[in-house]
Enzyme design. Structure first.
Site, PDB file in Angstrom:
ATOM      1  N   TYR A  49     -15.211   4.287   5.534  1.00  0.00           N
ATOM      2  CA  TYR A  49     -14.833   2.877   5.485  1.00  0.00           C
ATOM      3  C   TYR A  49     -15.648   2.055   6.478  1.00  0.00           C
ATOM      4  O   TYR A  49     -15.855   2.454   7.627  1.00  0.00           O
ATOM      5  CB  TYR A  49     -13.337   2.703   5.776  1.00  0.00           C
ATOM      6  CG  TYR A  49     -12.424   3.237   4.682  1.00  0.00           C
ATOM      7  CD1 TYR A  49     -12.912   3.604   3.432  1.00  0.00           C
ATOM      8  CD2 TYR A  49     -11.060   3.373   4.901  1.00  0.00           C
ATOM      9  CE1 TYR A  49     -12.076   4.084   2.448  1.00  0.00           C
ATOM     10  CE2 TYR A  49     -10.207   3.854   3.909  1.00  0.00           C
ATOM     11  CZ  TYR A  49     -10.726   4.215   2.685  1.00  0.00           C
ATOM     12  OH  TYR A  49      -9.887   4.696   1.702  1.00  0.00           O
ATOM     13  N   PRO A 204      -2.189   0.012  -5.691  1.00  0.00           N
ATOM     14  CA  PRO A 204      -0.891   0.062  -6.375  1.00  0.00           C
ATOM     15  C   PRO A 204      -0.549  -1.171  -7.200  1.00  0.00           C
ATOM     16  O   PRO A 204       0.341  -1.097  -8.054  1.00  0.00           O
ATOM     17  CB  PRO A 204       0.103   0.247  -5.223  1.00  0.00           C
ATOM     18  CG  PRO A 204      -0.573  -0.371  -4.044  1.00  0.00           C
ATOM     19  CD  PRO A 204      -2.028  -0.039  -4.226  1.00  0.00           C
ATOM     20  N   LEU A 205      -1.216  -2.288  -6.967  1.00  0.00           N
ATOM     21  CA  LEU A 205      -0.971  -3.477  -7.792  1.00  0.00           C
ATOM     22  C   LEU A 205      -1.902  -3.524  -8.996  1.00  0.00           C
ATOM     23  O   LEU A 205      -1.780  -4.423  -9.848  1.00  0.00           O
ATOM     24  CB  LEU A 205      -1.123  -4.755  -6.959  1.00  0.00           C
ATOM     25  CG  LEU A 205      -0.174  -4.891  -5.767  1.00  0.00           C
ATOM     26  CD1 LEU A 205      -0.397  -6.225  -5.067  1.00  0.00           C
ATOM     27  CD2 LEU A 205       1.278  -4.744  -6.193  1.00  0.00           C
ATOM     28  N   GLY A 206      -2.799  -2.563  -9.087  1.00  0.00           N
ATOM     29  CA  GLY A 206      -3.685  -2.480 -10.225  1.00  0.00           C
ATOM     30  C   GLY A 206      -4.549  -3.721 -10.374  1.00  0.00           C
ATOM     31  O   GLY A 206      -4.980  -4.328  -9.402  1.00  0.00           O
ATOM     32  N   VAL A 208      -3.492  -6.476 -12.072  1.00  0.00           N
ATOM     33  CA  VAL A 208      -2.630  -7.578 -12.527  1.00  0.00           C
ATOM     34  C   VAL A 208      -3.103  -8.925 -11.991  1.00  0.00           C
ATOM     35  O   VAL A 208      -3.147  -9.922 -12.716  1.00  0.00           O
ATOM     36  CB  VAL A 208      -1.161  -7.327 -12.129  1.00  0.00           C
ATOM     37  CG1 VAL A 208      -0.293  -8.534 -12.500  1.00  0.00           C
ATOM     38  CG2 VAL A 208      -0.628  -6.078 -12.820  1.00  0.00           C
ATOM     39  N   PHE A 209      -3.448  -8.976 -10.707  1.00  0.00           N
ATOM     40  CA  PHE A 209      -3.839 -10.243 -10.085  1.00  0.00           C
ATOM     41  C   PHE A 209      -5.355 -10.384  -9.929  1.00  0.00           C
ATOM     42  O   PHE A 209      -5.832 -11.340  -9.331  1.00  0.00           O
ATOM     43  CB  PHE A 209      -3.156 -10.382  -8.726  1.00  0.00           C
ATOM     44  CG  PHE A 209      -1.652 -10.201  -8.799  1.00  0.00           C
ATOM     45  CD1 PHE A 209      -0.874 -11.102  -9.498  1.00  0.00           C
ATOM     46  CD2 PHE A 209      -1.040  -9.117  -8.194  1.00  0.00           C
ATOM     47  CE1 PHE A 209       0.503 -10.936  -9.589  1.00  0.00           C
ATOM     48  CE2 PHE A 209       0.337  -8.949  -8.266  1.00  0.00           C
ATOM     49  CZ  PHE A 209       1.110  -9.856  -8.972  1.00  0.00           C
TER      50      PHE A 209
END
Length: 290
Positions: A49, A204-206, A208-209
């Site tokens: 990272y 985890p929110l994929g 979608v936004f």
């Protein structure tokens, strides 16, 4: 089974450094404090990272914060070799030799300014990895107290079984969300539950936004209805959807938005009605369940 207690939601640090948010030392110190104050006590790292710089930045901020090491849990990964000014690589590749694994962990400990990792993961599978050699490295690191738990990241069931035959595997960090739900269908979560392996979910929110397509438009329309019904934010609802899976998935949240961090654990308080859980999956697929 040798596992350390992790927070119900994990703080992902991939974007904290130069790859994205480029937090200053003081900002990173404050972010650590805010996470812990909101009971997000586990921090997910990888050696790569920030092109091999974020662990060191975090370690300096952690030391400056004077937070007790016992109040947090640290995860890190190794194995990916990037082309970087910090590495003499000519091509991106993987390395899971015994000496490399041990050296990577010791370097992460130095950078994070800690004596041990609560969880150490192999970042991505390599065609050349040798399970005996990996097991030898893990056994040495555990015996020296440098790692508590060992796991994998982005490994298939067969790849996981290859490693598990030689050494205990406690975690597998995979991509899982309402828009990337394959692990609950391809046998991955079934296998993990059968063998006591705890999944972690990155992204985890994929999408979608992030994306504007038929799938995300369907989900956003449904989420607007569910927000009115449950009085929780759409991101909280999506995290709750993950948490309700019986594999006991631990989401990794990469946000540095203070308001969102403060609301993350609300997802553990929300229990979606079964039909609403299936509605999210249905809208993601674009058709009713099989």
């Amino acid at each position: 089974m040798n596992k350390t207690a992790l927070s119900p939601i994990i703080a992902g640090t991939m974007n904290w450094g130069i790859w994205d948010k480029n937090l200053s030392p003081k900002e990173m110190e404050n972010m650590i404090q805010i996470c812990i104050e909101n009971k997000i006590t586990t921090f997910d790292h990888a050696d790569i990272y920030g092109s091999y710089s974020t662990e060191s930045d975090f370690g300096k901020a952690f030391t400056a914060s004077q937070i007790s090491r016992e109040k947090m849990q640290l995860i890190s990964k190794c194995g990916i070799q990037l082309i970087s000014k910090n590495r003499p690589n000519t091509i991106k590749h993987y390395d899971y030799s015994k000496d490399y694994i041990i050296g990577s962990v010791e370097n992460s400990l130095k950078n994070l300014q800690t004596d041990y990792l609560d969880v150490f993961l192999l970042h991505r599978p390599s065609p050349l990895m040798q399970s005996d050699e990996i097991a030898e490295a893990v056994l040495k690191l555990k015996s020296e107290g440098k790692i508590i738990s060992f796991g994998l990241s982005n490994f298939t069931t067969s790849q996981t079984e290859l490693i598990r035959q030689k050494t205990e595997v406690s975690y597998n960090q995979v991509q899982f969300s309402a828009t990337n739900f394959e692990p609950m269908l391809d046998g991955s979560f079934d296998y993990m539950q059968s063998h006591g392996i705890r999944p972690m979910s990155w992204n985890p929110l994929g999408t979608v936004f992030r994306n504007d397509n038929d799938q995300t438009r369907r989900l956003k329309k449904l989420l607007a209805t569910l927000v009115s019904k449950y009085h929780f934010g759409a991101d909280t609802i999506l995290l709750s959807w993950i948490l309700q899976h019986p594999a006991k998935v631990i989401p990794i949240a990469g946000t540095v938005n203070v308001a969102r961090i403060q609301s993350l654990l609300k997802a553990t308080e929300l229990q979606l009605d079964k039909e609403d859980w299936f509605a999210i999956w249905t809208e993601s697929m674009g058709h009713e369940v099989p």
